[in-house]
Design an enzyme around this catalytic site. Structure first.
Site, PDB file in Angstrom:
ATOM      1  N   SER A  85      -5.003   0.167  -1.647  1.00  0.00           N
ATOM      2  CA  SER A  85      -3.573  -0.045  -1.643  1.00  0.00           C
ATOM      3  C   SER A  85      -3.178  -1.519  -1.495  1.00  0.00           C
ATOM      4  O   SER A  85      -2.019  -1.850  -1.719  1.00  0.00           O
ATOM      5  CB  SER A  85      -2.939   0.746  -0.492  1.00  0.00           C
ATOM      6  OG  SER A  85      -3.405   0.252   0.760  1.00  0.00           O
ATOM      7  N   SER A  92      -8.997   0.287   1.133  1.00  0.00           N
ATOM      8  CA  SER A  92      -7.935  -0.541   0.537  1.00  0.00           C
ATOM      9  C   SER A  92      -8.108  -2.048   0.641  1.00  0.00           C
ATOM     10  O   SER A  92      -7.305  -2.783   0.076  1.00  0.00           O
ATOM     11  CB  SER A  92      -6.580  -0.166   1.134  1.00  0.00           C
ATOM     12  OG  SER A  92      -6.157   1.038   0.547  1.00  0.00           O
ATOM     13  N   LYS A 127       0.188  -8.550   3.631  1.00  0.00           N
ATOM     14  CA  LYS A 127       0.483  -7.253   3.030  1.00  0.00           C
ATOM     15  C   LYS A 127       1.776  -6.740   3.655  1.00  0.00           C
ATOM     16  O   LYS A 127       1.979  -6.883   4.864  1.00  0.00           O
ATOM     17  CB  LYS A 127      -0.682  -6.297   3.304  1.00  0.00           C
ATOM     18  CG  LYS A 127      -0.541  -4.917   2.685  1.00  0.00           C
ATOM     19  CD  LYS A 127      -1.820  -4.095   2.883  1.00  0.00           C
ATOM     20  CE  LYS A 127      -1.715  -2.713   2.281  1.00  0.00           C
ATOM     21  NZ  LYS A 127      -2.978  -1.937   2.443  1.00  0.00           N
TER      22      LYS A 127
END
Ligand code: GLN
Length: 483
Positions: A151, A175, A76
């Site tokens: 997210s 998330s 990420k």
């Protein structure tokens, strides 16, 4: 080749069926071909990937082994990667090349992983739809008109579309678990302090936690093994031994006490999701689990408390992005104040600015007691509810989300509507507990997740339950059409 899980890749590499370099090339080509539909990557790191793959192959040739040696993954884009753009999904950090690797990144690299790239995400990890990224929205491979969740939507969409077997992600209020639910993956948010936050760009420091996103519980166990552990560089890292997660997957569920909170099944939950959760309960009963109704009476206060605490911490964490030291700087500032104002005004998107304002307000003199302090008290009540529940049960089970993935743009005009979707996930962050989401079926062709929560440091129990469930169900094996 792209259909293999991490566990299958490890076996194939050990048996010399293929090399890490061959696999890496196949996956890089697949990303180049298919990702334009999804937008799940912000940066591809082809050169680094091939270098790491060759090094992993050489280590294997020298007799080394390891489940992650030669395994392709992605990070990420809020995990700092030395010399590589680490954008956090923001224009503010579009030009930021991290001067060092996050602990998670260096630990996984040492274990032999191959970094294919950095995945798209909501700006500064604020969101539940991956629509707030400065690099554009990510699409859900199950239906390109729907969001993948956020997210960590880039990591989720990429793994779900079989662009790679697993990816790192972070979970401040859901998330990891929510995008896992929206894309038919297994995702684990560890206990707060289990995985180092050093080099993980902060959103809300007391809630943020890194963890794995993969297709199976077995793969989450493999990836978590490489991420977890004490880190003296992170003052909130906890010095607890890391168990062998893969070795714990086969424990029997006979007599496992599963608590099902009655508050989870109120209005707001899609009844079709409620049915799928009941099916998963029946499946676990067949494996010997015992079901008990429990109560989490303060759950209703969790969303307002979270949406004070998280923005408050964010407003403080994001004050470092001032246009002076790193990140975006406006053109021709007239003076220092103009530099701050325009750099931040141009660098941050609307959702980030909204949260900074809410957070700064909640922390300001006169409002601190009414909002921030009150929210912290609720946080303690939420934790106490869990502590009482875990006196009676071994895990807590419920839906991960009240609804399946919504259409792109559907909640853009009403941020609070999106905040309400976090109702089942944020309590684990407020309490610091580990939580896992795993595939439990489909509604209108869109995946649905079931969430399991466990006491502190019982990640192994979550992975064990999920693995046994996955040995007896095939939801997690379904592949989105076109991928
Ligand atoms: N949806 C939540 C938020 O926007 C959680 C995000 C996260 O876990 N990073 O704050």
């Amino acid at each position: 080749m792209h259909q293999m899980t991490l566990a299958e890749i490890a076996r194939g590499l050990a048996d010399k069926k293929f090399s890490s370099e061959e696999l890496t090339k196949v996956l890089l080509a697949r990303i180049t071909q298919l990702d334009p539909q999804l937008n799940s990557f912000i940066s591809l790191t082809e050169e680094l990937a091939l270098e790491q793959a060759k090094a992993a192959d050489a280590r294997r040739a020298n007799g080394e082994s390891g489940a992650l040696l030669g395994a392709p993954i992605a990070h990420k884009d809020l995990f700092c990667t030395q010399g590589i753009r680490t954008s956090c999904g923001s224009k503010m950090l579009d030009n930021f090349k991290a001067p060092y690797d996050a602990t998670v990144v260096s630990k996984l690299a040492a274990a032999g992983t191959v970094t294919l790239g950095k995945t798209n995400m909501d700006e500064f990890a604020m969101g539940s739809a991956n629509e707030s990224s400065w690099y554009g929205a990510v699409k859900n491979p199950w239906n390109l008109e729907h969001v993948p969740g956020g997210s960590s939507g880039g990591s989720a969409a990429a793994v779900a579309a079989r662009l790679l077997p697993a990816a790192t992600a972070t979970d401040t209020g859901g998330s990891i678990r929510q995008p896992a639910a929206f894309t038919n993956l297994t995702g684990l948010k560890p206990t707060y302090g289990r995985v180092s936050r050093w080099g993980m760009i902060a959103y809300a420091s007391s809630l943020d936690q890194g963890g794995p996103l993969a297709r199976t519980a077995e793969d989450c166990a493999i990836l978590l093994q490489g991420m977890a552990g004490f880190d003296p560089n992170d003052s909130t890292s906890i010095d607890e031994p890391v168990p062998d997660y893969a070795a714990g997957l086969n424990g029997s569920l006979q007599g496992l006490r599963i608590g099902v909170p009655k508050e989870y099944f109120g209005a707001g939950l899609d009844p079709r999701i409620a049915d799928l959760i009941q099916n998963s309960i029946k499946e676990l009963q067949k494996l010997g689990a015992v079901i008990k109704e429990i109560s989490l009476p303060n759950m209703q206060h969790a969303i307002p408390a979270y949406y004070v605490i998280a923005p408050a911490e964010a407003s403080s964490n994001l004050s470092r992005f001032d246009g002076v030291r790193f990140g975006h700087r406006c053109e021709d500032p007239k003076n220092l104040e103009d530099l701050y104002k325009r750099s931040r005004g141009e660098g941050f998107g609307a959702e980030v600015q909204r949260r900074i304002m809410v957070g700064a307000y909640a922390l300001s003199a006169g409002y601190y007691d009414a909002y921030y302090l009150k929210a912290q008290k609720i946080r303690r009540l939420v934790k106490n509810d869990f502590m009482a529940a875990f006196n009676e049960v071994d895990i807590i089970l419920g839906p991960t989300t009240p609804n399946p993935a919504w259409k792109l743009g559907a909640k853009n005009s009403d941020p609070v509507a999106a905040y309400l979707e976090d109702v089942y996930t944020i309590t684990a962050n407020l309490a610091g507990l580990p939580g896992l989401s795993m595939p439990a079926g489909f509604v209108d062709g869109l995946p649905v997740g079931v969430q399991l929560l466990a006491p502190y440091f019982q990640e192994g129990r979550l992975l064990n339950v999920a693995h046994q469930y996955q040995l007896n169900t095939d939801w997690h094996t379904r592949t989105p059409t076109g991928f």
